[in-house]
Enzyme design. Structure first.
Site, PDB file in Angstrom:
ATOM      1  N   GLY A   1       0.811  -1.208   0.000  1.00 19.13           N
ATOM      2  CA  GLY A   1       0.000   0.000   0.000  1.00 19.13           C
ATOM      3  C   GLY A   1       0.841   1.252   0.000  1.00 19.13           C
ATOM      4  O   GLY A   1       0.350   2.331   0.345  1.00 19.13           O
ATOM      5  N   ASP A   2       2.110   1.124  -0.406  1.00 23.74           N
ATOM      6  CA  ASP A   2       3.004   2.289  -0.391  1.00 23.74           C
ATOM      7  C   ASP A   2       4.046   2.125  -1.493  1.00 23.74           C
ATOM      8  O   ASP A   2       3.701   1.737  -2.603  1.00 23.74           O
ATOM      9  CB  ASP A   2       3.624   2.463   0.996  1.00 23.74           C
ATOM     10  CG  ASP A   2       3.865   3.931   1.348  1.00 23.74           C
ATOM     11  OD1 ASP A   2       4.654   4.571   0.645  1.00 23.74           O
ATOM     12  OD2 ASP A   2       3.267   4.426   2.321  1.00 23.74           O
ATOM     13  N   ASP A   3       5.326   2.384  -1.200  1.00 24.38           N
ATOM     14  CA  ASP A   3       6.359   2.316  -2.226  1.00 24.38           C
ATOM     15  C   ASP A   3       6.778   0.876  -2.485  1.00 24.38           C
ATOM     16  O   ASP A   3       7.172   0.162  -1.563  1.00 24.38           O
ATOM     17  CB  ASP A   3       7.585   3.122  -1.801  1.00 24.38           C
ATOM     18  CG  ASP A   3       7.279   4.606  -1.627  1.00 24.38           C
ATOM     19  OD1 ASP A   3       6.334   5.088  -2.268  1.00 24.38           O
ATOM     20  OD2 ASP A   3       7.980   5.269  -0.840  1.00 24.38           O
TER      21      ASP A   3
END
Length: 429
Positions: free
Chosen positions: A235-237
């Site tokens: 849900g991010d990088d």
């Protein structure tokens, strides 16, 4: 540069494999483990096996779950670890959030780690059948929609710290509660086959991103790092190249959901310049997931710095740091409905009226990009007015905007641009 980096990867991977083979030939020392069973604590037997065979030996984990109930460091020297099972870190957020129960070996943002590997000339091979169970669902439901902050104590699942000539191979990390991996203060490190999966299964949060900060990996203060065959659901990088990462190669990377591949954030520490130099990324794939599972798929590659003004202090504040990012190549990139395919901005954590960033981007090449974008802005490069970006190159960028719209390209404070005439290289703001 690309030929040199490829040669370097092959050279030091070969050196580590040769060293490991030599260890097996000369060292009769082998430790073999099997799980103690449901509800029993395996930490002591794991620590004891690594203490005995982690130097000039081989440690073999049989199939199953090894229950780990406290922080753990493996010091590996001229050794091999074969993992056919999973380290199962106990699902107890309140225990792990106690700073006494984790390590702080990652300087940037004071991040916590529950499992650290250090040492030199080793291979950890999980054979695509072992690794770490982070029990992330307990964490995601524990926090729900509450805000979270960098440095708040959520642990990195696997941290490599002060490693020289180390290999992590065919490793699986299920349900990382925070960053999946971090490599810090290390050199000549190869990740060859890494799977991370942060997928919310709590129906209460369907359609929301309740798995923030579940980055696939963060690199920091490390040289000659290879990231090969990554498959990251987060849900991010997907990957995050942080300060003082040099001579990095990333190849065959699949990112499922999240923000895409990041450079940064950089320039957070006013007295510590961030340098990122010689990074080659190729064969990258961004896949948008069912929005009920993960609503985000932000960019192919994005680059970001703090402004030139200091606001507070790290881990949550900062800014004003200098340095540079140079000699970056991102080629053969496939996009599936990302929001902004190529994005660079230097206003992270900033406010209106801030001084412009002093950290300069130069010699960036984006080559052979295909796929689709949810917006018609395909390229959005917004460099700092204090240090405009020279030599930004585009070759065969063929990303389709939504049906019925024309592609848009934005270049601000770009000193020289090649290959994309529609991107105005003289614009300022």
């Amino acid at each position: 540069m690309r030929v040199l980096l490829t040669w370097l990867v092959g050279a030091f991977l070969g050196a580590v494999l040769t060293q490991a083979a030599a260890v097996q030939d000369r060292a009769p020392k082998t430790c073999t483990l099997k799980p103690l069973g449901h509800g029993k604590d395996d930490t002591d037997q794991v620590v004891a096996a690594i203490a005995r065979c982690g130097h000039f030996g081989t440690t073999v984990f049989g199939p199953g779950q090894y229950n780990i109930t406290r922080k753990m460091t493996w010091d590996l020297v001229s050794s091999r670890v074969d993992m056919h099972g999973y380290l199962n870190f106990k699902p107890d957020p309140e225990y792990w959030l106690n700073a006494n129960n984790t390590y702080r070996v990652i300087f940037i943002q004071d991040q916590a780690s529950w499992f650290v590997i250090t040492g030199h000339d080793f291979i950890v091979d999980a054979h695509a059948s072992g690794g770490i169970n982070g029990n992330g669902q307990t964490w995601w439901s524990f926090y729900g929609n509450r805000s979270r902050s960098d440095g708040d104590g959520r642990p990195v699942s696997l941290t490599l710290s002060n490693v020289t000539r180390g290999v992590i191979k065919d490793f699986r990390i299920e349900a990382q509660p925070f960053w999946c991996n971090a490599v810090a203060d290390s050199q000549d490190v190869v990740y060859d086959g890494m799977y991370c999966n942060a997928t919310n299964q709590d129906p209460l949060y369907a359609g929301q991103n309740v798995v923030p900060n579940t980055d696939g990996i963060n690199t920091y203060r490390s040289d000659r790092v290879s990231l090969l065959r990554f498959d990251i659901t987060c849900g991010d990088d997907c990957l995050a190249i942080k300060g003082n990462s040099t001579n990095v190669i990333a190849k065959d990377i699949t990112c499922r959901g999240g923000n895409g591949i990041a450079f940064g954030s950089l320039g957070q520490y006013v007295d510590l310049p961030d340098i990122v130099d010689n990074v080659v990324m190729e064969d990258l794939k961004m896949i948008r997931l069912d929005p009920q599972i993960q609503p985000n798929m932000g960019s192919g590659v994005y680059l970001k710095t703090w402004t030139g003004t200091v606001h507070g202090s790290p881990p949550t504040g900062g800014g004003g740091g200098g340095g540079f990012v140079s000699n970056v190549v991102a080629k053969r990139v496939s996009l599936d409905r990302v929001t902004v395919p190529i994005h660079l901005y230097q206003t992270n954590g900033g406010h209106s009226g801030d001084a412009p960033s002093k950290l300069q981007f130069s010699n960036l090449t984006f080559s052979d990009w295909t796929g689709t974008s949810l917006r018609n802005t395909i390229v959005d490069i917004e460099c700092s007015a204090a240090v405009p970006c020279p030599n930004i190159q585009f070759h065969d960028v063929n990303v389709a905007p939504p049906n019925g719209t024309a592609p848009s390209y934005r270049c601000v404070n770009v000193a020289s641009e090649f290959g994309l005439p529609a991107c105005n290289a003289t614009g300022t703001q």
